[in-house]
Design an enzyme around this catalytic site. Structure first.
Site, PDB file in Angstrom:
ATOM      1  N   GLY A  56      64.226-118.586  -6.416  1.00  0.00           N
ATOM      2  CA  GLY A  56      63.780-117.493  -5.572  1.00  0.00           C
ATOM      3  C   GLY A  56      62.727-116.622  -6.215  1.00  0.00           C
TER       4      GLY A  56
ATOM      5  N   GLY B  57      67.106-115.826  -8.987  1.00  0.00           N
ATOM      6  CA  GLY B  57      66.813-116.806 -10.019  1.00  0.00           C
ATOM      7  C   GLY B  57      65.466-117.489  -9.881  1.00  0.00           C
ATOM      8  CG  PHE B  58      64.516-120.055 -13.010  1.00  0.00           C
ATOM      9  CD1 PHE B  58      64.062-118.871 -13.588  1.00  0.00           C
ATOM     10  CD2 PHE B  58      65.382-120.852 -13.738  1.00  0.00           C
ATOM     11  CE1 PHE B  58      64.457-118.496 -14.852  1.00  0.00           C
ATOM     12  CE2 PHE B  58      65.783-120.483 -15.017  1.00  0.00           C
ATOM     13  CZ  PHE B  58      65.324-119.301 -15.576  1.00  0.00           C
TER      14      PHE B  58
ATOM     15  CB  CYS C 184      69.926-108.770   1.471  1.00  0.00           C
ATOM     16  SG  CYS C 184      70.632-108.585  -0.175  1.00  0.00           S
TER      17      CYS C 184
END
Length: 515
Positions: free
Chosen positions: A417, A414-415, A243
């Site tokens: 995402g 994280g936030f 990814c």
């Protein structure tokens, strides 16, 4: 055997093994981890070939690299880290005692099956956890075989039987039940949004990650030949199933022609307008990615799209004009196909990279090839990702294989995402620390804890998982629930949650099974 009984047997055995393993000291944990890593490394080539044969995705030579990196490579990286012994801070009068999670449910993908099995099993063992591997159905056989090799090596090195287990016949209902069972202590989910959302909605703690869609910017100060070679090598690596692979190339106009010429010399085919149209129609004909292309060779994809390229073509580069969501080449492709656009200057390049991330990939990763510190800093500050690789291919850069980031098959977003972690997944995420905190008053002294440890070396071989003499496979009695009560049939709230989980997992597996 129904799902409840099957899950009960798996998780009770894993809980017993986790409880026994949690008492091991560092020397014995290191012995288990080293033995498992060595066994994984020895089988890296066999399982790389098996993964490609079973899934039809990727490149055997590149999967060997990942399997080796996720076996001995992971152990060497964390060789000096200690997730077992108490930590003493005499100045602050705090002693920290590690507390393993317990039973880790490891969901593994079809794109990187064996490397992810290796990676998650070793992280669990380093932190004295038991691990239950739930493989993707399309990568079932290679994942099961790999997990069994690791399980055998762990037990042979002195770990409790059941410390590593695997779901031999994965199914949606079984995975749902595993995720929602109170005996699962933490879920580590690698996959698409639906699987991650299902893990977060299960009622158990979950470490989930989001999808990538990596922009790579080449500015006028870059070493163009080096950038071209690195981008093509990265995009071709394992046919872009990581990814972290580059998705959209953004180049300053002043160096764009030189860059594409250099990429062509390194095995990329730069498509004209008609070929780009054909490729776009084949890959995104119904408005979403045709998953037949995932992990396939560039020449194969070109042939399916009716495009003529040489058999040695490694990457297809498809130019487009505007970074808009309606332009499908701005979306994640998981194949050696790279969208490309040009910009007038660095400021516009950064804005284009931001636009790519707004379409998909928030919090994941981005790459830049530049010698200008100001441009690099502005790029990192303005593009909403949590890792930026500089002058290196992003496939192996943001995954930590060619940078000093933590080597990982699971990339936290994280936030921004909507992920619970913002780092590359690493052993520290699977252990908590109990803190003994003394009175801060200087008159209250703390004794010397040096050499004091609550763990003991196992006394002789670990006994086999206990079974009654008349036990013919029935599930052992479950302990009293800890984190949340068992679901009651007929409870509208529980039934609604089950329906949501089922719909999410069905959506994810329906998308991925095509690959």
């Amino acid at each position: 055997m129904n799902n409840t009984v099957a899950v009960g047997q798996i998780l009770e055995r894993a809980r017993w093994a986790a409880a026994a393993y949690a008492e091991y000291d560092r020397a014995h944990v290191d012995a288990v981890v080293t033995a498992v890593a060595d066994a994984a490394y020895r089988e890296a080539e066999r399982f790389a070939a098996a993964a490609v044969a079973e899934t039809g995705m990727g490149v055997v030579a590149d999967k060997i690299v990942k399997n080796r990196a996720c076996s001995r490579g992971i152990v060497e990286y964390y060789r000096d880290d200690d997730f077992v012994s108490p930590r003493i801070d005499a100045a602050r009068k705090i002693v920290e005692i590690p507390r393993p999670a317990g039973v880790v449910l490891a969901l593994t993908p079809t794109t990187n099956p064996v490397a992810t099995v290796y990676f998650k099993v070793l992280l669990a063992l380093m932190t004295r956890n038991a691990v239950v591997v739930a493989p993707h159905p399309r990568a079932r056989q290679c994942s099961v075989d790999a997990a069994l090799v690791l399980a055998e090596a762990a037990v042979a090195a002195g770990a409790p039987d059941g410390i590593v287990s695997v779901i031999a016949e994965p199914s949606i209902p079984l995975v749902e039940t595993l995720m929602g069972d109170a005996r699962t202590d933490v879920i580590v989910a690698t996959g698409g949004n639906a699987v991650v959302r299902a893990a977060y909605s299960s009622g158990n703690p979950a470490l989930g990650v989001g999808p990538g869609n990596v922009p790579v910017f080449v500015d006028a100060s870059a070493d163009i030949d080096a950038a071209a070679r690195r981008i093509v090598d990265s995009k071709a690596f394992d046919n872009s199933v990581l990814c972290t692979n580059e998705s959209v190339l953004i180049a300053e106009e002043s160096i764009a022609a030189k860059l594409t010429a250099a990429m062509n010399r390194n095995g990329a085919a730069i498509l004209d307008e008609d070929a780009t149209r054909r490729l776009r129609h084949y890959m995104f004909g119904d408005g979403r990615l045709n998953t037949d292309v995932v992990g396939r060779d560039a020449a194969w994809i070109a042939e399916q799209a009716g495009i003529r390229v040489t058999a040695k073509t490694r990457v297809l580069v498809a130019p487009f004009t505007d970074v808009l969501a309606e332009e499908m080449l701005t979306h994640e492709k998981l194949s050696p196909v790279l969208g490309m656009t040009t910009v007038a200057d660095a400021d516009r390049g950064i804005r284009a990279a931001r636009a790519v991330i707004r379409i998909a990939g928030a919090g994941h990763s981005a790459a830049i090839h530049s010698e200008n510190a100001r441009v690099i800093a502005d790029f990192a500050a303005q593009v909403p990702v949590l890792r930026v690789s500089v002058n290196v291919g992003n496939s192996t850069g943001s995954s930590g294989l060619e940078t000093n980031l933590a080597p990982s098959m699971t990339i936290g977003t994280g936030f921004v995402g909507r992920s619970s972690i913002g780092e590359n997944l690493q052993p520290g995420h699977l252990v908590n620390w109990t803190r003994i905190a003394y009175n801060a008053d200087a008159g209250v002294t703390m004794p010397n804890f040096a050499g004091v440890s609550p763990w003991r070396s196992p006394a002789g071989p670990v006994p086999a998982y206990p079974r009654a003499s008349n036990d013919l496979g029935a599930v052992p009695a479950a302990p009293a629930p800890r984190a949340h009560p068992p679901a009651r049939s007929g409870d509208p709230g529980i039934e609604a949650l089950r329906a949501e989980l089922r719909a999410l997992v069905v959506e994810e597996l329906a998308q991925l099974i095509k690959r």
